[in-house]
Design an enzyme around this catalytic site. Sequence first.
Site, PDB file in Angstrom:
ATOM      1  N   GLU A   1       3.385   1.714   3.021  1.00  0.00           N
ATOM      2  CA  GLU A   1       2.329   1.823   2.010  1.00  0.00           C
ATOM      3  C   GLU A   1       2.677   0.915   0.837  1.00  0.00           C
ATOM      4  O   GLU A   1       3.727   1.071   0.217  1.00  0.00           O
ATOM      5  CB  GLU A   1       2.184   3.268   1.533  1.00  0.00           C
ATOM      6  CG  GLU A   1       1.043   3.437   0.538  1.00  0.00           C
ATOM      7  CD  GLU A   1       0.930   4.864   0.015  1.00  0.00           C
ATOM      8  OE1 GLU A   1      -0.176   5.428   0.061  1.00  0.00           O
ATOM      9  OE2 GLU A   1       1.956   5.407  -0.441  1.00  0.00           O
TER      10      GLU A   1
ATOM     11  N   TYR B   1      -4.849  -2.022  -2.606  1.00  0.00           N
ATOM     12  CA  TYR B   1      -4.102  -1.017  -1.839  1.00  0.00           C
ATOM     13  C   TYR B   1      -4.029  -1.469  -0.396  1.00  0.00           C
ATOM     14  O   TYR B   1      -5.013  -1.945   0.181  1.00  0.00           O
ATOM     15  CB  TYR B   1      -4.789   0.353  -1.917  1.00  0.00           C
ATOM     16  CG  TYR B   1      -4.115   1.415  -1.058  1.00  0.00           C
ATOM     17  CD1 TYR B   1      -3.134   2.238  -1.585  1.00  0.00           C
ATOM     18  CD2 TYR B   1      -4.465   1.565   0.287  1.00  0.00           C
ATOM     19  CE1 TYR B   1      -2.512   3.197  -0.798  1.00  0.00           C
ATOM     20  CE2 TYR B   1      -3.836   2.513   1.084  1.00  0.00           C
ATOM     21  CZ  TYR B   1      -2.860   3.325   0.535  1.00  0.00           C
ATOM     22  OH  TYR B   1      -2.232   4.261   1.320  1.00  0.00           O
TER      23      TYR B   1
END
Length: 383
Positions: A193, A106
């Site tokens: 993101e 991530y």
Amino acid sequence: MSKSGINVPPGIPAFSLDDVKSAAGKMKDENDEVVLKSQIYAGGRGLGKFTNGLQGGVHICSVNKALELAKKMLNQTLVTKQTGPAGKPVNTLYVAKKMKLKREMYFAILLDRKTAGPIMIGCSEGGTSIEDLAEKFPEKIIKIPVDIRTGITDEQAMKMAKGLAVTGDLNKAAEQIKNLYKLFAKSDCTMVEVNPLAEDAKGNLVAADAKLGFDDNAAYRQKEIFAMKDESQIDPREVAASKYDLNYIGLDGNIGCMVNGAGLAMATMDIIKLHGAAPANFLDVGGNASEQQVVEAFKILTSDPQVKAILVNIFGGIMKCDVIANGIVSAAKQVGVKVPLVVRLEGTNVEAGKKILKNSDVSIIPADDLDDAATKAVAALSN
């Protein structure tokens, strides 16, 4: 992202079934498989469900079945945890090459209030929401604030690459981190993101999926990006409000709010909740709203069938209460308000403003203060 030197899965946007057929032929792998991704302004697509019953907004399928599957996805409505029950229309499919990824991580760049600048967040685990990752692997979360004046440094990029536990070339990984930051800065992003940020078989970082947000105030210098904005993904009331420089967010309550100033709007919504009801919206007309803006605000409020009462809460600082009062009366006459209208005015020329409201032939319920306004608005619902 590709133009910024970021590794992404090859893919082609498809707006029609013919586009899907053509793109699938170009993107198929050695096993004749492709990936079909629904393009909507919301996350959780993989676990979403179409209103026609099809499960999942992202599918791996054979080229032979791509067209059949696309018929159930394109121009259909996808409901995810982030869309609300109404879902979002899928006007575009991204037909992508199936990647062989050996691990997922991530990575995100956000704006951080505490450090007053960008902050990079990484986790050596990925593929699910950052909230779940933070709960399961708090020790693996790495946060690196970046000085917006100097930008990302080589040391910071390398620290993030190591924090992600990259197994491939660390220098190449650090370069990808730097490219992601450069994209964030040059494109006036509010968020980048990448989830998952993955490693391919050779250890190269690949932005397998990403979500980007952009600063509306930079639209004038990011024309190419904002030209891609899909207004069908946005609440039509928000679209209408933005054309008149009004800040609008639709909510689930039944008391429509029109307020000047975001702080006052938040306080108004809170006190409505305190009195047992719920706001139907957040609507900030700003500090120097014109009569036309007030008219448009009333049009938006009255177009919502959920709205059973309207509360106008105006503090006259830059704006004078008598000018706003004239605007409210004019707007109410033009639009034809058919629900109870509660108005609270305070500030410059407040007595003149109250007199205008009192002498008008519009049915207005005056309020002395915010608590009185909320009490009367909630009471109006039962009346």
